[in-house]
Write a protein that holds these residues in place. Structure first.
Motif, PDB file in Angstrom:
ATOM      1  N   TYR A   1      22.560  11.029  -5.544  1.00 31.20           N
ATOM      2  CA  TYR A   1      21.385  11.886  -5.423  1.00 31.20           C
ATOM      3  C   TYR A   1      20.997  11.981  -3.952  1.00 31.20           C
ATOM      4  CZ  TYR A   1      21.020  10.894 -10.419  1.00 31.20           C
ATOM      5  OH  TYR A   1      21.282  10.757 -11.756  1.00 31.20           O
ATOM      6  N   LEU A   2      20.949  13.186  -3.449  1.00 31.79           N
ATOM      7  CA  LEU A   2      20.511  13.416  -2.078  1.00 31.79           C
ATOM      8  C   LEU A   2      19.035  13.798  -2.103  1.00 31.79           C
ATOM      9  CD1 LEU A   2      21.025  13.770   0.960  1.00 31.79           C
ATOM     10  CD2 LEU A   2      21.738  16.115   0.473  1.00 31.79           C
ATOM     11  N   LEU A   3      18.201  12.988  -1.469  1.00 31.88           N
ATOM     12  CA  LEU A   3      16.763  13.247  -1.394  1.00 31.88           C
ATOM     13  C   LEU A   3      16.497  13.879  -0.039  1.00 31.88           C
ATOM     14  CD1 LEU A   3      15.405   9.887  -2.876  1.00 31.88           C
ATOM     15  CD2 LEU A   3      16.405  11.876  -4.040  1.00 31.88           C
ATOM     16  N   CYS A   4      16.062  15.126  -0.047  1.00 31.27           N
ATOM     17  CA  CYS A   4      16.077  15.907   1.187  1.00 31.27           C
ATOM     18  C   CYS A   4      14.925  16.904   1.224  1.00 31.27           C
ATOM     19  CB  CYS A   4      17.417  16.635   1.264  1.00 31.27           C
ATOM     20  SG  CYS A   4      17.746  17.480   2.788  1.00 31.27           S
ATOM     21  N   ASP A   5      14.004  16.739   2.182  1.00 30.86           N
ATOM     22  CA  ASP A   5      12.922  17.713   2.277  1.00 30.86           C
ATOM     23  C   ASP A   5      13.443  19.015   2.897  1.00 30.86           C
ATOM     24  OD1 ASP A   5      11.999  17.920   5.272  1.00 30.86           O
ATOM     25  OD2 ASP A   5      12.277  15.779   4.920  1.00 30.86           O
TER      26      ASP A   5
ATOM     27  N   GLU B   1       3.731  14.068   1.737  1.00 28.06           N
ATOM     28  CA  GLU B   1       3.408  14.554   0.398  1.00 28.06           C
ATOM     29  C   GLU B   1       4.634  15.140  -0.281  1.00 28.06           C
ATOM     30  OE1 GLU B   1       0.377  17.707  -1.835  1.00 28.06           O
ATOM     31  OE2 GLU B   1       0.158  17.305   0.321  1.00 28.06           O
ATOM     32  N   GLN B   2       5.412  15.923   0.478  1.00 29.22           N
ATOM     33  CA  GLN B   2       6.614  16.527  -0.088  1.00 29.22           C
ATOM     34  C   GLN B   2       7.638  15.451  -0.459  1.00 29.22           C
ATOM     35  OE1 GLN B   2       4.969  17.466   2.576  1.00 29.22           O
ATOM     36  NE2 GLN B   2       5.079  19.673   2.945  1.00 29.22           N
ATOM     37  N   LYS B   3       7.783  14.458   0.411  1.00 26.19           N
ATOM     38  CA  LYS B   3       8.748  13.393   0.147  1.00 26.19           C
ATOM     39  C   LYS B   3       8.357  12.586  -1.083  1.00 26.19           C
ATOM     40  CE  LYS B   3      10.353  13.019   4.908  1.00 26.19           C
ATOM     41  NZ  LYS B   3      10.459  12.198   6.123  1.00 26.19           N
ATOM     42  N   ASP B   4       7.061  12.378  -1.277  1.00 25.79           N
ATOM     43  CA  ASP B   4       6.605  11.659  -2.466  1.00 25.79           C
ATOM     44  C   ASP B   4       6.926  12.438  -3.738  1.00 25.79           C
ATOM     45  OD1 ASP B   4       5.702   9.502  -1.055  1.00 25.79           O
ATOM     46  OD2 ASP B   4       3.609  10.134  -1.004  1.00 25.79           O
TER      47      ASP B   4
ATOM     48  N   VAL C   1      20.775  21.389  -8.277  1.00 29.48           N
ATOM     49  CA  VAL C   1      19.606  21.297  -7.412  1.00 29.48           C
ATOM     50  C   VAL C   1      18.332  21.212  -8.258  1.00 29.48           C
ATOM     51  CG1 VAL C   1      18.262  22.364  -5.563  1.00 29.48           C
ATOM     52  CG2 VAL C   1      20.756  22.653  -5.616  1.00 29.48           C
ATOM     53  N   ILE C   2      17.493  20.255  -7.905  1.00 34.18           N
ATOM     54  CA  ILE C   2      16.176  20.133  -8.537  1.00 34.18           C
ATOM     55  C   ILE C   2      15.121  20.418  -7.469  1.00 34.18           C
ATOM     56  CG2 ILE C   2      14.534  18.552  -9.646  1.00 34.18           C
ATOM     57  CD1 ILE C   2      16.959  17.098 -10.816  1.00 34.18           C
ATOM     58  N   CYS C   3      14.315  21.438  -7.696  1.00 34.18           N
ATOM     59  CA  CYS C   3      13.261  21.797  -6.758  1.00 34.18           C
ATOM     60  C   CYS C   3      11.917  21.296  -7.292  1.00 34.18           C
ATOM     61  CB  CYS C   3      13.197  23.312  -6.569  1.00 34.18           C
ATOM     62  SG  CYS C   3      14.684  24.021  -5.820  1.00 34.18           S
ATOM     63  N   VAL C   4      11.230  20.522  -6.491  1.00 36.45           N
ATOM     64  CA  VAL C   4       9.906  20.021  -6.889  1.00 36.45           C
ATOM     65  C   VAL C   4       8.842  20.922  -6.299  1.00 36.45           C
ATOM     66  CG1 VAL C   4      10.754  17.667  -7.020  1.00 36.45           C
ATOM     67  CG2 VAL C   4       9.738  18.474  -4.888  1.00 36.45           C
ATOM     68  N   GLU C   5       7.707  20.986  -6.935  1.00 40.59           N
ATOM     69  CA  GLU C   5       6.609  21.824  -6.451  1.00 40.59           C
ATOM     70  C   GLU C   5       5.557  20.985  -5.748  1.00 40.59           C
ATOM     71  OE1 GLU C   5       5.068  23.957  -9.743  1.00 40.59           O
ATOM     72  OE2 GLU C   5       6.902  25.113 -10.069  1.00 40.59           O
TER      73      GLU C   5
END
Length: 250
Positions: free
Chosen positions: A202-206, A77-80, A246-250
């Motif tokens: 872009y680094l995609l990182c949980d 879910e977080q990765k999505d 940094v972009i933080c997603v909720e």
């Protein structure tokens, strides 16, 4: 136990566990590792299984790379959420690199409708995007069956022939003190090649990867333009303090 009986037991074990190491086979069958290696070689030649460096895997996992790539994926879910945010940066007509990371793979559903070109070393990415609006450039080189990805010097030379608007990469670990780290030299080399030939990275990182230092420290934070993560603001502040967007997603 005869070879025929061992064969049936081996196939049953692979059906149950998908992938089994030589040592485990030997213990379960009460035979030597030399014998089980010989059995696996014979069965692979008969097309009954796929040999790996340390044992064998069920053949269907190789035939369906997406299933294999995601059989141990966690924090889906977080990765999505991370990938939905990342997809917003991709414009029609873009050329992008995508590595073989499990988070990057989950970007696929959010870009299928875009008329872009994807250059990738990931077989699961190719499998997922085929038949979509995306034009695919599969990097050539040596196949890493366990990762379902292409690696090696030929792959790096392939990457160097192209320029991309953006690269979407993953890492095994990242820390403010030591930058990016990986569990594999070959994956680190592919990442560096993609970064060197991209205008934006872009680094995609949980969140589980932040603050982690793994086996190989291969680059500083300065190779990244944007970190997209589900970590909270407190956890990402040390990275922002070093100038990283940094972009933080909720």
């Amino acid at each position: 136990m005869s070879f025929q009986n061992r064969k049936q037991t081996i196939l049953r074990l692979l059906e149950e566990k998908e992938e089994v190491e030589v040592k485990e086979f030997a213990q379960l069958l009460n035979i030597s590792e030399i014998t089980i290696r010989r059995d696996l070689i014979q069965m692979a030649s008969e097309g009954l299984l796929h040999r790996t460096h340390g044992g064998a895997m069920r053949l269907s996992l190789v035939q369906n790379p997406v299933t294999f790539s995601n059989k141990t994926t966690t924090n889906a879910e977080q990765k999505d959420k991370i990938c939905r945010a990342a997809a917003q940066f991709i414009q029609e007509g873009d050329i992008i690199f995508m590595d073989c990371g499990s988070t990057v793979f989950r970007l696929c559903p959010y870009i299928r409708h875009k008329k872009i070109k994807v250059i990738t070393n990931s077989l699961p990415v190719v499998y997922e995007l085929q038949g979509s609006s995306v034009s695919i450039n599969l990097i050539g080189g040596e196949l890493d069956v366990e990762r379902q990805a292409i690696h090696g010097s030929i792959a790096e030379e392939h990457i160097k022939r192209y320029r991309a608007n953006r690269a979407f990469i993953g890492v095994d670990g990242i820390s403010p003190e030591n930058g990016l780290s990986a569990l594999s030299e070959k994956e680190a080399s592919i990442t560096l090649a993609m970064v060197a030939h991209s205008a934006q990275v872009y680094l995609l990182c949980d969140a589980t990867k932040l603050g982690q230092d793994k086996y190989l420290q291969f680059a500083g934070l300065d190779i990244i333009h944007t970190l997209i993560t589900d970590a909270d603001l407190k956890k990402v502040k040390p990275y922002q303090d070093q100038g990283l967007q940094v972009i933080c997603v909720e």
